[in-house]
Design a protein around this motif. Structure first.
Motif, mmCIF file in Angstrom:
data_model
loop_
_atom_site.group_PDB
_atom_site.id
_atom_site.type_symbol
_atom_site.label_atom_id
_atom_site.label_comp_id
_atom_site.label_asym_id
_atom_site.label_seq_id
_atom_site.Cartn_x
_atom_site.Cartn_y
_atom_site.Cartn_z
ATOM 1 N N LYS A 35 -7.777 -5.517 -8.173
ATOM 2 C CA LYS A 35 -9.064 -4.820 -8.212
ATOM 3 C C LYS A 35 -9.212 -3.901 -6.990
ATOM 4 C CE LYS A 35 -13.593 -6.550 -7.718
ATOM 5 N NZ LYS A 35 -14.495 -7.676 -7.884
ATOM 6 N N SER A 36 -8.836 -4.388 -5.841
ATOM 7 C CA SER A 36 -8.940 -3.588 -4.611
ATOM 8 C C SER A 36 -8.002 -2.392 -4.638
ATOM 9 C CB SER A 36 -8.624 -4.461 -3.387
ATOM 10 O OG SER A 36 -9.591 -5.459 -3.229
ATOM 11 N N GLU A 59 -8.149 -10.146 -7.268
ATOM 12 C CA GLU A 59 -8.888 -9.400 -6.249
ATOM 13 C C GLU A 59 -8.035 -8.300 -5.637
ATOM 14 O OE1 GLU A 59 -12.134 -9.293 -5.321
ATOM 15 O OE2 GLU A 59 -12.343 -10.571 -7.086
ATOM 16 N N MET A 60 -6.766 -8.603 -5.415
ATOM 17 C CA MET A 60 -5.873 -7.595 -4.845
ATOM 18 C C MET A 60 -5.717 -6.420 -5.818
ATOM 19 S SD MET A 60 -2.072 -7.967 -3.215
ATOM 20 C CE MET A 60 -1.339 -8.681 -4.676
ATOM 21 N N THR A 103 0.832 -1.205 0.000
ATOM 22 C CA THR A 103 0.000 0.000 0.000
ATOM 23 C C THR A 103 0.867 1.255 0.000
ATOM 24 O OG1 THR A 103 -1.760 -1.172 1.180
ATOM 25 C CG2 THR A 103 -1.823 1.240 1.245
ATOM 26 N N LYS A 119 -9.396 0.311 -6.952
ATOM 27 C CA LYS A 119 -10.424 1.088 -6.242
ATOM 28 C C LYS A 119 -9.772 2.066 -5.274
ATOM 29 C CE LYS A 119 -14.163 -2.303 -6.233
ATOM 30 N NZ LYS A 119 -14.969 -3.197 -5.382
ATOM 31 N N TYR A 120 -8.750 1.600 -4.576
ATOM 32 C CA TYR A 120 -8.020 2.433 -3.632
ATOM 33 C C TYR A 120 -7.380 3.622 -4.352
ATOM 34 C CZ TYR A 120 -4.384 3.764 -0.284
ATOM 35 O OH TYR A 120 -3.557 4.462 0.560
#
Length: 92
Positions: free
Chosen positions: A80-81, A77-78, A28, A84-85
């Motif tokens: 995609k997340s 999924e990571m 992140t 979005k972030y």
């Protein structure tokens, strides 16, 4: 009562989960650095990069004898997340 062997394995899984969450924090932080360098929202999704990453994960999984269905699904999924972030955090 839970089987003691199962509990021991679950404790090991919990330790791995903690390591994973710390790695996600590092990831992140790197994504935050990348966001600062992007000038336009249309730079957030890079389909070529996504394909490259997923191909690399698939190959590495096969080499390591991990079911690529699991790893590729997790990475999708990571990604995609994090997309979005990035959209949420992008301020230009």
């Amino acid at each position: 009562m839970i089987n003691p062997k199962i509990q021991k394995i679950r404790n090991k899984l919990d330790k791995i989960d903690l390591k994973l969450i710390l790695i996600i924090k590092k990831r992140t932080n790197l994504v935050n650095e990348v966001i600062k360098l992007k000038k336009n929202k249309n730079e957030i999704v890079d389909k070529k990069r996504i394909k490259f990453i997923l191909d690399k994960i698939r190959k590495k999984s096969i080499k390591l004898k991990i079911d690529p269905i699991i790893t590729v699904s997790i990475w999708k999924e990571m990604i995609k997340s994090f997309i979005k972030y990035e959209y949420k955090k992008f301020k230009k």
